[in-house]
Scaffold this active site. Structure first.
Site, mmCIF file in Angstrom:
data_model
loop_
_atom_site.group_PDB
_atom_site.id
_atom_site.type_symbol
_atom_site.label_atom_id
_atom_site.label_comp_id
_atom_site.label_asym_id
_atom_site.label_seq_id
_atom_site.Cartn_x
_atom_site.Cartn_y
_atom_site.Cartn_z
ATOM 1 N N LEU A 33 41.378 44.256 44.776
ATOM 2 C CA LEU A 33 40.894 42.904 44.624
ATOM 3 C C LEU A 33 39.200 42.732 44.935
ATOM 4 C CD1 LEU A 33 43.652 41.131 46.597
ATOM 5 C CD2 LEU A 33 43.410 41.523 43.974
ATOM 6 N N GLY A 36 35.710 38.643 41.751
ATOM 7 C CA GLY A 36 36.373 37.859 40.518
ATOM 8 C C GLY A 36 37.919 37.318 40.828
ATOM 9 N N HIS A 37 38.587 38.146 41.524
ATOM 10 C CA HIS A 37 39.895 37.646 42.032
ATOM 11 C C HIS A 37 39.875 36.579 42.986
ATOM 12 C CE1 HIS A 37 41.045 42.049 41.074
ATOM 13 N NE2 HIS A 37 41.959 41.359 40.052
#
Ligand code: PAF
Length: 286
Positions: A33, A36-37
């Site tokens: 992760l 962006g996540h």
């Protein structure tokens, strides 16, 4: 934060949530992760009572076994980050849970799949659609969140949900970039330190191409030719494609006026690492 590895207890938990009148957002991921996540998770947290994040490196979407093997897996760090951002539920199943039998179902998205990622990675979107259909069926979220960076994927998933009449809304969240413009991606972790500065080429080409098309009115083939020259500055760089398509139906266009909302999509290699990116061709957005 609750972590589930099996389907039945997750479903029981979510049934209870729903019977309490709460709505639910799903952020499907393959782990490793990054920022962006986090932006997908924050959006889901703002729009839903609870947020489920799935972490599953889906083997059916990898057409290259080496790519599957080398895909970064950072579960412990991922859990820490999810806890920190306030994710409520993690679903992290094994291959046996997701694919108790070898799957027989194949998806064919016709023209949405014949070009770009679908062309260079045959079978990829069939695998993506299969796992996303399963995740939507398992979690039954009110809303599911996907990144704009994978525009073709987001378009195909929107179509999947529409055609199968799955009652989850698909929300596409703008790409998060590093300060030098590189789109955040789990694959960036695989770049060698010496390759990392070269990875900005995708953003540089997209920025150049957007300007050349919209402001300088250059013909698209000339723009692609120049993009190839930009990639030739370092032997570790390889351009696979630069396409201008209608963002709605992914039809390739050569004239920017031929689509209501055109988008430039790019893919290529930095060393062994394959990266993709895109940029809308309107003056207001990235
Ligand atoms: O974009 C991804 O990370 C994956 O393709 C997805 C949507 C989680 C399906 O495995």
């Amino acid at each position: 934060m609750q972590i589930f590895h099996e389907i039945a207890p997750l479903r029981a938990f979510l049934r209870q949530i729903r019977s309490d009148g709460k709505d639910c957002g799903l952020v499907p991921t393959m782990g490793a992760l990054h920022g962006g996540h986090v932006s997908l998770l924050n959006r889901s947290k703002n729009e839903n009572s609870i947020t489920v994040c799935s972490i599953y490196v889906n083997p059916t979407q990898f057409n290259n076994p080496g790519d599957l093997l080398n895909y970064p897996r950072t579960h412990e760090k991922d859990y820490e980050l999810l806890e920190k951002v306030g994710c409520d539920v993690v679903f992290s199943p094994t291959d046996e849970v997701m694919y108790p039998d070898k799957p027989l179902i194949k998806f064919d998205f016709g023209p949405l799949d014949d070009i770009m990622e679908g062309y260079y990675r045959p079978g990829h979107f069939s695998g993506v659609a299969l796992v996303v259909a399963k995740l939507l069926n398992i979690v039954q979220p009110d809303r599911a969140y996907f990144g704009q960076k994978d525009w073709q994927q987001a378009t195909i998933i929107s179509r999947l949900v529409e055609e199968l009449q799955i009652p989850s809304e698909i929300r596409i969240v703008p790409t998060t970039r590093e300060p030098d413009g590189l789109a955040m991606s789990s694959r960036n972790l695989r770049l060698k330190p010496s390759e990392r500065p070269q990875a900005t080429i995708f953003y540089e080409v997209l920025t150049y191409a957007k300007n050349a098309i919209l402001k300088e009115k250059k013909p698209f083939p000339t723009v692609v030719e120049h993009a190839r020259e930009m990639f030739s500055r370092d032997p570790r760089l390889r351009l696979e494609y630069l396409e201008m398509v209608d963002s709605k139906n992914l039809n390739p266009i050569t004239n920017v006026e031929d689509a209501e909302r055109p988008i430039l999509c790019i893919a290529g290699y930095v060393g062994e690492v394959r990266l993709i990116d895109n940029m809308f061709l309107d003056l207001s957005s990235n």
